[in-house]
Design a protein around this motif. Structure first.
Motif, mmCIF file in Angstrom:
data_model
loop_
_atom_site.group_PDB
_atom_site.id
_atom_site.type_symbol
_atom_site.label_atom_id
_atom_site.label_comp_id
_atom_site.label_asym_id
_atom_site.label_seq_id
_atom_site.Cartn_x
_atom_site.Cartn_y
_atom_site.Cartn_z
ATOM 1 N N VAL A 257 0.844 -1.200 0.000
ATOM 2 C CA VAL A 257 0.000 0.000 0.000
ATOM 3 C C VAL A 257 0.880 1.251 0.000
ATOM 4 O O VAL A 257 0.613 2.214 -0.725
ATOM 5 N N SER A 258 1.937 1.219 0.768
ATOM 6 C CA SER A 258 2.830 2.372 0.861
ATOM 7 C C SER A 258 3.467 2.692 -0.486
ATOM 8 O O SER A 258 3.456 3.845 -0.932
ATOM 9 N N ARG A 259 4.001 1.690 -1.138
ATOM 10 C CA ARG A 259 4.689 1.915 -2.414
ATOM 11 C C ARG A 259 3.731 2.376 -3.499
ATOM 12 O O ARG A 259 4.014 3.330 -4.237
ATOM 13 N N ILE A 260 2.595 1.695 -3.600
ATOM 14 C CA ILE A 260 1.638 2.036 -4.665
ATOM 15 C C ILE A 260 1.037 3.416 -4.421
ATOM 16 O O ILE A 260 0.862 4.202 -5.356
ATOM 17 N N ALA A 261 0.726 3.739 -3.160
ATOM 18 C CA ALA A 261 0.177 5.059 -2.844
ATOM 19 C C ALA A 261 1.173 6.157 -3.201
ATOM 20 O O ALA A 261 0.786 7.214 -3.714
ATOM 21 N N ALA A 276 2.930 7.668 1.207
ATOM 22 C CA ALA A 276 3.671 6.436 1.506
ATOM 23 C C ALA A 276 3.597 6.091 2.990
ATOM 24 O O ALA A 276 3.313 4.950 3.370
ATOM 25 N N VAL A 277 3.863 7.077 3.837
ATOM 26 C CA VAL A 277 3.844 6.834 5.288
ATOM 27 C C VAL A 277 2.442 6.487 5.762
ATOM 28 O O VAL A 277 2.246 5.535 6.527
ATOM 29 N N SER A 278 1.449 7.248 5.325
ATOM 30 C CA SER A 278 0.074 6.995 5.739
ATOM 31 C C SER A 278 -0.417 5.653 5.221
ATOM 32 O O SER A 278 -1.179 4.955 5.904
ATOM 33 N N ALA A 329 -7.362 10.301 0.131
ATOM 34 C CA ALA A 329 -8.128 9.601 -0.901
ATOM 35 C C ALA A 329 -7.250 8.568 -1.612
ATOM 36 O O ALA A 329 -7.685 7.433 -1.875
ATOM 37 N N ILE A 330 -6.013 8.937 -1.911
ATOM 38 C CA ILE A 330 -5.087 8.016 -2.574
ATOM 39 C C ILE A 330 -4.835 6.786 -1.710
ATOM 40 O O ILE A 330 -4.846 5.645 -2.205
ATOM 41 N N VAL A 331 -4.595 6.996 -0.415
ATOM 42 C CA VAL A 331 -4.340 5.870 0.485
ATOM 43 C C VAL A 331 -5.562 4.970 0.573
ATOM 44 O O VAL A 331 -5.439 3.739 0.557
#
Length: 396
Positions: A257-261, A276-278, A329-331
């Motif tokens: 999730v971090s990388r793709i976000a 990335a962090v969130s 929203a992205i996360v």
């Protein structure tokens, strides 16, 4: 994991409470000794300090337990300790100022700029009582000092609005002159030019404090104790290690999730590091137990996460708070898709047509639900993210 972070938090908080109590008693002994008070008077002052310390700690802890915003973490208590100590150090010489010339406005303003107004009032009240008792002020002089302190605290509300700052400075200058003169007249029955001249440096000091101290103090209030985004996703950071130890599957999910976000955010020129962090900590509440969102917020606060990350964690799934930023929203988009792909079998995902259908249908359903309406995510940005995810190999 929750137990480890909670124990660490409790130890830090208790140490800060012990320090606040010790500082209160030390202030009483030192101020009494500096003013050469009788031993009995010092003991009486100490007894009053004990009563204050117990009441102040009770106020802090009940506020925390009832989930008021601050103090909410060990670092928030540390910030309070810093301003409490500074207030005591300022109070000691201020208690030797002539009556009606104590720079109380500046004390109240600086405290309210660095603490919330309730805390500022509680600390300022303690300082004012010490100044009045040690300087053997008349009731009217003590009331003047308290009035100026309260006005300093109140003026921070006006000073928060940048368009009114000039008017706030003019008002502060006028108050620092008018209030001491009026209180002196009530006490003595006659005006005095000497006091008027003495108040001018106090007025200048008050305006200078507003002009040069408010922004840095207020910034520290909002960001005190925060650690960098790079630090909290470093493999050596204790939470990262604890998540990996707790569950390799959850750790792998967080990494994906971090990388793709981050890639999605970079695609539309949003804050990729925040995404990335969130994204990595989006499910942090799972490790703290139910209620999951509250647990995630608590762990993040205890570990001094930046406010932007905590906000995104509080908006998990849009369940309790609406998604309020593009990064949030992205996360949410990324976590939703990664979760869905993890639940699907490899045979289904081997077809690019099936993958595209899952991505398009999932994101269209989420978007049509209105979950991103308050995020600031435009339709053009949404479409760019959707097209990018359709080609993102790491989803597989």
């Amino acid at each position: 994991m929750a137990g480890i972070t909670e124990d660490r938090f409790i130890r830090k908080r208790v140490l800060k409470l012990v320090y606040l109590s010790a500082a209160t008693l030390f202030a009483g002994v030192l101020s009494g000794a500096l003013h050469r008070m009788a031993l009995g008077d010092i003991f009486a002052l100490l007894f009053l300090d004990v009563l204050y310390a117990v009441s102040f700690i009770f106020y802090l802890e009940t506020g925390r337990l009832h989930k008021k915003k601050r103090p909410d973490s060990a670092e928030d208590y540390q910030r309070l300790c810093v301003y409490y100590t500074a207030g005591i150090l300022f109070m000691l010489p201020a208690s030797f100022f002539p009556a009606y010339t104590v720079p109380a406005f500046c004390i109240g303003f600086c405290l309210a700029a660095g603490l919330d107004r309730e805390q500022a009032f509680a600390v300022a009240l303690f300082l004012n009582i010490h100044i009045a008792l040690c300087a053997e002020s008349t009731v009217t002089a003590a009331a003047c000092t308290l009035m100026l302190t309260l006005l300093g605290i109140v003026m921070t509300g006006m000073y928060e609005q940048k368009e009114y700052r000039v008017y706030a400075q003019i008002t502060a200058a006028a108050l620092n002159v008018a209030v001491p003169v009026l209180f002196y007249y009530l006490d003595e029955g006659v005006p005095t030019l000497q006091l008027f001249l003495f108040t001018l440096p106090g007025a200048a000091l008050g305006v200078a404090g507003m002009r040069f101290l408010y922004d840095p103090l207020h910034f520290r209030q909002e960001h005190f104790g925060e650690i960098s985004l790079d630090t909290i996703v470093d493999p050596s950071f204790h939470l990262v290690r604890e998540i990996k130890k707790y569950s390799q599957a959850d750790y792998n999910h967080a990494i994906r999730v971090s990388r793709i976000a981050a890639h999605c955010a970079a695609r539309i020129q949003a804050n990729s590091k925040l995404a990335a962090v969130s994204g990595f900590y989006y499910r942090l509440g799972k490790f703290g137990g139910e209620p999951f969102i509250a647990s995630g917020i608590r762990i993040a606060q205890d570990n001094c996460f930046p406010n932007e990350v905590i906000t995104i964690l509080s908006e998990f799934g849009g369940q309790e708070e609406p998604v309020s930023s593009i990064e949030s929203a992205i996360v949410h988009i990324t976590d939703t898709l990664v979760t869905k792909f993890e639940l699907m079998d490899h045979t289904t995902l081997s077809s690019s047509w099936n993958r595209d259908m899952v991505i398009y249908q999932t994101l269209n359903d989420e978007s049509s639900s209105g979950i991103y309406d308050r995020s600031g995510l435009t339709m053009n940005q949404f479409l760019k993210i959707r097209e990018f995810l359709a080609k993102e190999e790491e989803l597989l």
